[in-house]
Design an enzyme around this catalytic site. Structure first.
Site, PDB file in Angstrom:
ATOM      1  N   LYS A 156       0.831  -1.209   0.000  1.00 37.58           N
ATOM      2  CA  LYS A 156       0.000   0.000   0.000  1.00 37.58           C
ATOM      3  C   LYS A 156       0.868   1.263   0.000  1.00 37.58           C
ATOM      4  CE  LYS A 156      -3.098   3.079   0.636  1.00 37.58           C
ATOM      5  NZ  LYS A 156      -4.195   3.410  -0.230  1.00 37.58           N
ATOM      6  N   CYS A 161      -3.490  11.072   1.728  1.00 40.81           N
ATOM      7  CA  CYS A 161      -2.700   9.881   1.392  1.00 40.81           C
ATOM      8  C   CYS A 161      -1.315  10.236   0.859  1.00 40.81           C
ATOM      9  CB  CYS A 161      -3.450   9.057   0.353  1.00 40.81           C
ATOM     10  SG  CYS A 161      -5.163   8.812   0.811  1.00 40.81           S
TER      11      CYS A 161
END
Ligand code: SAJ
Length: 418
Positions: free
Chosen positions: A203, A257
């Protein structure tokens, strides 16, 4: 019917809970924010995401989705809480820890716990597992535990929730298989099994890859300005190569993010993550570069920033979303204010921000010396520049940090990389 408890009804938790509820699960969302609970109970959400309102409404109406503050017993627990960074650029895991503490007293033999929040490698096993085991049950023996990172793109969230491949990182094979059975009820992409630490790293690699490529586009843009080349033309031509796909330069990176997750890798191995930390600094400095373009344009126009009125077009962190978290507009506005400008904000989508947002474009633009495009909202692509110019002061200035405007006749103009 399988009971699922989703902890955190934010950008990821709410869509996930709603999709699960419309796929036959009995879902309870646990949320700390009473306003969100009240909204969801009425089938409403503030998150501006195509299709989301409809699915939330359907999930609540069918009684597949309930929402409350206290955790309940369930078969599956899915943690979707934020993982910000602290001042030292290290992961703040307090929400994950709190979620674990909330779940621990509820956990029973045979339950599955899924962590979807983005975390530094090792967190599932070394941070979450011991908190859950305070229940007296042992992970891998009495309950199942996996990390399955969310990978959806805000703006296309529901489609990607269904269509994207998923990475399921179990603390053991059985945990991975259990989680796979849940995801394959609604995911149309492939589901790949691995271990928890690898899933955590995968991720972070994905968002770091994006950060690196955005920083490269930004660096190319600044070099192009220096040597007098239009970076957009150059990128278009370079992208004709079959293995080159340069991204778009801009005002910097925002959202929850890209400006954050790569630091979780740096935190684990700072002395060998030099490329990643450099990339993050390049993206962080883009707002400063936008301000330097503003200064340059004011000087060409023979105007003073001190005492001027500057209209900021867009505070969303990217186009067509209503999310202003970590927006590059914040440092841009601060610097312009420090230089003595009065800043006015216009954003058609964002409703919650620390400063007033003007919703009437004509009112916002009246008497402005300069327009600074910070967000690539679709609305700005077709902006009526002639009307804007009529309402602005003499020698109007336009700074386009997203390269939306092809021609700006009559303006003193600066664009990133142009
Ligand atoms: N940006 C540019 N130039 C570009 C692309 C983006 O300057 O060419 C800027 C945007 O304006 C924005 C920032 O980068 O400020 C991030 O936008 P984004 O669209 O690249 O990504 P996010 O943050 O909305 O979503 C990302 C996605 N990650 C990847 O594409 C690898 C998404 O799939 C993740 O699920 C999400 O992060 C997340 O939650 O981790």
């Amino acid at each position: 019917m399988t009971k699922i408890c989703v902890i955190g009804l934010g950008y990821i938790g709410l869509p996930t809970a709603s999709v699960l509820a419309t796929h036959g699960f009995d879902v309870t969302g646990i949320e700390v924010n009473q306003a969100v609970i009240d909204g969801v109970r009425k089938g409403k959400t503030d998150i501006n995401e195509p299709g989301l309102s409809l699915i939330v409404k359907a999930a609540v109406k069918s009684r597949g989705l309930r929402c409350q503050a206290e955790a309940i017993e369930a078969d599956v627990f899915i943690i979707c809480v934020p993982t910000p960074i602290n001042q030292n650029k290290a992961a703040d895991l307090s929400y994950v820890i709190r979620a674990g503490e909330v779940i621990a007293p509820m956990i029973r033999k045979g339950n599955l716990v899924i962590l979807e929040s983005t975390v530094p490698p090792g967190t599932t096993k070394t941070v979450l597992q011991p908190i859950l085991e305070a229940s007296g049950l042992i992970a891998g023996q009495d309950f199942y535990l996996v990390h399955c990172p969310e990978r959806v793109l805000p703006g296309n969230l529901l489609n990607e929730l269904i269509q994207n491949d998923r990475i399921v990182g179990g603390i053991d094979e059985a945990s991975g298989q259990m989680a796979k059975r849940i995801y394959e009820t609604f995911v149309e992409g492939n589901i790949y099994l691995t271990d928890a630490a690898t899933a955590e790293f995968v991720k972070l690699m994905e968002n770091t890859y994006r950060a690196v490529n955005i920083a490269l586009a930004n660096e190319f843009a600044m070099i192009a300005e220096r040597i007098g080349i239009n970076v957009l033309d150059a990128i278009e031509l370079a992208n004709k190569h079959p293995r080159v796909k340069i991204l778009r330069p801009g005002a910097g990176v925002g959202g929850h993010c890209i400006p954050i997750d790569p630091w979780f890798i740096v935190e684990k191995a700072p002395e060998i993550s030099k490329l990643i930390s450099t990339v993050m600094r390049i993206n962080e400095k883009m707002p400063e570069h936008v301000v330097s373009l503003v200064k340059d344009a004011f000087s060409e126009a023979g105007k003073d920033i001190n005492g001027s009125k500057i209209l900021i077009l867009g505070i969303a962190y990217k186009g067509d979303v209503n999310d202003a978290r970590e927006t590059p507009a914040t440092p841009i506005i601060k610097s312009l204010k420090d230089l003595g400008a009065e800043t006015v904000i216009y954003d058609p989508l964002v409703t919650h921000f620390s400063m007033k947002i003007e919703k009437d474009f004509k009112k916002a633009v009246a008497g402005a010396d300069a327009l600074v495009i910070v967000t690539d909202h679709s609305e700005f692509k077709n902006m009526d520049l002639a009307t804007a110019m009529r309402l602005m002061k003499e020698k109007p200035i336009l700074i386009d940090s997203r390269n939306l405007v092809a021609k700006a006749d009559g303006f003193v103009f600066r664009g990133i990389g142009r």
